[in-house]
Design a protein around this motif. Sequence first.
Motif, PDB file in Angstrom:
ATOM      1  N   THR A  31      42.076  37.000  45.814  1.00 33.65           N
ATOM      2  CA  THR A  31      40.737  37.586  45.670  1.00 33.65           C
ATOM      3  C   THR A  31      39.668  36.517  45.879  1.00 33.65           C
ATOM      4  O   THR A  31      38.981  36.509  46.903  1.00 33.65           O
ATOM      5  N   ARG A  54      28.250  28.901  31.366  1.00 30.30           N
ATOM      6  CA  ARG A  54      28.069  30.313  30.994  1.00 30.30           C
ATOM      7  C   ARG A  54      27.121  30.431  29.820  1.00 30.30           C
ATOM      8  O   ARG A  54      27.250  29.704  28.845  1.00 30.30           O
ATOM      9  N   PRO A  59      34.708  37.385  28.062  1.00 27.55           N
ATOM     10  CA  PRO A  59      36.175  37.331  28.064  1.00 27.55           C
ATOM     11  C   PRO A  59      36.699  36.973  29.455  1.00 27.55           C
ATOM     12  O   PRO A  59      36.054  37.254  30.460  1.00 27.55           O
ATOM     13  N   ILE A  61      40.024  36.557  32.388  1.00 28.34           N
ATOM     14  CA  ILE A  61      41.283  37.137  32.850  1.00 28.34           C
ATOM     15  C   ILE A  61      42.401  36.111  32.696  1.00 28.34           C
ATOM     16  O   ILE A  61      42.242  34.948  33.059  1.00 28.34           O
ATOM     17  N   HIS A  63      46.088  34.993  33.861  1.00 30.31           N
ATOM     18  CA  HIS A  63      46.958  35.161  35.026  1.00 30.31           C
ATOM     19  C   HIS A  63      48.383  34.785  34.648  1.00 30.31           C
ATOM     20  O   HIS A  63      48.606  33.680  34.129  1.00 30.31           O
ATOM     21  N   THR A 114      41.084  43.078  22.813  1.00 28.37           N
ATOM     22  CA  THR A 114      41.814  43.338  24.049  1.00 28.37           C
ATOM     23  C   THR A 114      41.944  42.037  24.843  1.00 28.37           C
ATOM     24  O   THR A 114      41.258  41.059  24.564  1.00 28.37           O
ATOM     25  N   ALA A 116      42.467  40.796  29.126  1.00 30.41           N
ATOM     26  CA  ALA A 116      42.557  41.179  30.537  1.00 30.41           C
ATOM     27  C   ALA A 116      43.672  40.369  31.179  1.00 30.41           C
ATOM     28  O   ALA A 116      43.686  39.146  31.064  1.00 30.41           O
ATOM     29  N   ARG A 118      46.386  39.792  34.706  1.00 29.25           N
ATOM     30  CA  ARG A 118      46.612  40.075  36.119  1.00 29.25           C
ATOM     31  C   ARG A 118      47.727  39.183  36.622  1.00 29.25           C
ATOM     32  O   ARG A 118      47.866  38.033  36.187  1.00 29.25           O
ATOM     33  N   PRO A 139      38.356  32.409  35.259  1.00 29.06           N
ATOM     34  CA  PRO A 139      37.259  33.165  35.855  1.00 29.06           C
ATOM     35  C   PRO A 139      37.079  32.675  37.292  1.00 29.06           C
ATOM     36  O   PRO A 139      37.740  31.721  37.704  1.00 29.06           O
ATOM     37  N   SER A 140      36.206  33.322  38.041  1.00 34.79           N
ATOM     38  CA  SER A 140      35.891  32.823  39.371  1.00 34.79           C
ATOM     39  C   SER A 140      35.294  31.414  39.238  1.00 34.79           C
ATOM     40  O   SER A 140      34.574  31.131  38.280  1.00 34.79           O
ATOM     41  N   GLU A 179      36.532  39.925  43.978  1.00 35.33           N
ATOM     42  CA  GLU A 179      37.277  39.840  42.733  1.00 35.33           C
ATOM     43  C   GLU A 179      38.125  41.086  42.491  1.00 35.33           C
ATOM     44  O   GLU A 179      37.856  42.148  43.045  1.00 35.33           O
ATOM     45  N   SER A 180      39.088  40.930  41.598  1.00 36.37           N
ATOM     46  CA  SER A 180      39.999  42.032  41.270  1.00 36.37           C
ATOM     47  C   SER A 180      39.237  43.226  40.677  1.00 36.37           C
ATOM     48  O   SER A 180      38.178  43.072  40.078  1.00 36.37           O
ATOM     49  N   ARG A 194      35.187  47.356  36.446  1.00 36.79           N
ATOM     50  CA  ARG A 194      34.561  46.617  37.539  1.00 36.79           C
ATOM     51  C   ARG A 194      35.219  47.028  38.847  1.00 36.79           C
ATOM     52  O   ARG A 194      36.427  46.862  38.995  1.00 36.79           O
ATOM     53  N   SER A 225      32.458  45.863  31.957  1.00 36.13           N
ATOM     54  CA  SER A 225      32.979  44.566  31.558  1.00 36.13           C
ATOM     55  C   SER A 225      31.849  43.689  31.073  1.00 36.13           C
ATOM     56  O   SER A 225      30.812  43.612  31.721  1.00 36.13           O
ATOM     57  N   GLY A 227      31.310  40.753  31.290  1.00 32.89           N
ATOM     58  CA  GLY A 227      30.882  39.736  32.255  1.00 32.89           C
ATOM     59  C   GLY A 227      29.970  40.299  33.332  1.00 32.89           C
ATOM     60  O   GLY A 227      29.453  39.578  34.163  1.00 32.89           O
TER      61      GLY A 227
HETATM   62  O1  TXA Z   1      39.726  38.328  41.122  1.00 36.53           O
HETATM   63  C1  TXA Z   1      39.433  37.996  39.969  1.00 36.53           C
HETATM   64  O2  TXA Z   1      39.434  38.795  39.024  1.00 36.53           O
HETATM   65  C2  TXA Z   1      39.069  36.511  39.730  1.00 36.53           C
HETATM   66  C3  TXA Z   1      40.315  35.683  40.040  1.00 36.53           C
HETATM   67  C4  TXA Z   1      40.112  34.217  39.761  1.00 36.53           C
HETATM   68  O3  TXA Z   1      41.411  36.203  39.353  1.00 36.53           O
HETATM   69  N1  TXA Z   1      38.609  36.293  38.393  1.00 36.53           N
HETATM   70  C5  TXA Z   1      37.416  36.764  37.955  1.00 36.53           C
HETATM   71  O4  TXA Z   1      37.111  36.419  36.653  1.00 36.53           O
HETATM   72  O5  TXA Z   1      36.658  37.419  38.649  1.00 36.53           O
HETATM   73  P1  TXA Z   1      35.661  36.570  36.015  1.00 36.53           P
HETATM   74  O6  TXA Z   1      35.719  35.877  34.696  1.00 36.53           O
HETATM   75  O7  TXA Z   1      34.623  36.083  36.963  1.00 36.53           O
HETATM   76  O8  TXA Z   1      35.541  38.104  35.744  1.00 36.53           O
HETATM   77  C6  TXA Z   1      36.339  38.713  34.750  1.00 36.53           C
HETATM   78  C7  TXA Z   1      35.879  40.111  34.490  1.00 36.53           C
HETATM   79  C8  TXA Z   1      34.533  40.128  33.808  1.00 36.53           C
HETATM   80  O9  TXA Z   1      33.751  41.189  34.311  1.00 36.53           O
HETATM   81  C9  TXA Z   1      34.928  40.319  32.351  1.00 36.53           C
HETATM   82  O10 TXA Z   1      33.916  40.884  31.590  1.00 36.53           O
HETATM   83  C10 TXA Z   1      36.129  41.242  32.483  1.00 36.53           C
HETATM   84  O11 TXA Z   1      36.814  40.764  33.625  1.00 36.53           O
HETATM   85  N2  TXA Z   1      36.989  41.138  31.300  1.00 36.53           N
HETATM   86  C11 TXA Z   1      37.800  40.131  30.954  1.00 36.53           C
HETATM   87  N3  TXA Z   1      38.390  40.372  29.761  1.00 36.53           N
HETATM   88  C12 TXA Z   1      37.930  41.572  29.347  1.00 36.53           C
HETATM   89  C13 TXA Z   1      38.148  42.356  28.169  1.00 36.53           C
HETATM   90  N4  TXA Z   1      38.961  41.966  27.199  1.00 36.53           N
HETATM   91  N5  TXA Z   1      37.494  43.534  28.071  1.00 36.53           N
HETATM   92  C14 TXA Z   1      36.661  43.953  29.054  1.00 36.53           C
HETATM   93  N6  TXA Z   1      36.413  43.245  30.190  1.00 36.53           N
HETATM   94  C15 TXA Z   1      37.030  42.069  30.324  1.00 36.53           C
END
Ligand code: TXA
Length: 323
Positions: A31, A54, A59, A61, A63, A114, A116, A118, A139-140, A179-180, A194, A225, A227
Amino acid sequence: MAQCLKATAETIGRAGAAIREGRLVAFPTETVYGLGADATDDQAVASIFEAKGRPRFNPLIVHVANLQEAEKHCVFNAEAERLARRFWPGGLTLVLPRREDTALSLLVSAGLDTVAVRVPAHETARALIEAAKRPLAAPSANPSGKVSPTRAAHVMEGLGAAPQLAFVLDGGACPLGLESTVIGFPQGIPTLLRPGAVARDEIEAVLGRPLADANAASGEEGRASPGQLESHYAPGSPIRLDATEVAEDEVLLAFGPDAPKAKTSMNLSASGDLTEAAANLFAMLRALDADAGGGRIAVMPIPMTGLGEAINDRLKRAAAPRA
Ligand code: TXA
Ligand code: MG
């Protein structure tokens, strides 16, 4: 400066050791590039937020190598398991209740109950998880609020000077470029938190029912989300959406065969292919930003079908008024 190294068995081995020492490693996924840390190490996870600057703890993700590993950290329902079996490894993230006995840092959940998870498909990401022998919080790999990186050079540009970052593993351009997709289950209802690399209709086809929309769902859990800040993925130049013509002081991000004339333009996909457009989106936003010279980036309309939903989501955030 972080070292930018071509991803090989040897450099991935060194990067895995750095992760176990609590340092950060940026790595390619299918991604976008991720900024990875040992997800079981509070200090290491905290240093992700520090490096990205930040504004608050969102929260992250986590992996992992496969579904079995994911099940050590969170509780799957039947629909989540079906989605995992169909889309993992790949660009889908599932938000599920944390298991009480998980070794994951509480900080990856940022106060929610919770987590996240992947399973990435990219060969380098998979090899790094194996070398680190740890789940990777990632995260990204961009400074907070900025455009996500789809090349190692983008990561170096934004985070190369972060003292917490040991290595950037260069695995070339990310094939999907978005992103995913993040799916959660507030009140047991599969909900699109998302839009992302896996299109809504592919997921709905597997579930046999429509996904609920994050903002329509009720309560804390149902919110988009955490984020998902309004202004996000933002290049330095202002952005104008749904452009059908181009002003003197604008550069153009085009889509499809009928692009209007512009001094400077790039086309997400001249043939109108949304998968190609997704892969080009962030790299072209960066390139046009560098060429805009204080002017605006005009963006042609993108259809809302398939990956168009995620592309439009990112563009809307890139165009939103900045904080
Ligand atoms: O493709 C992707 O998802 C990339 C690659 C590196 O895996 N990662 C990514 O991470 O985009 P980040 O941190 O930029 O975005 C993570 C998203 C955010 O919108 C965050 O709020 C949501 O996932 N998220 C993570 N944990 C969560 C949770 N427990 N509940 C709700 N949303 C969550
Ligand atoms: Mg991000």
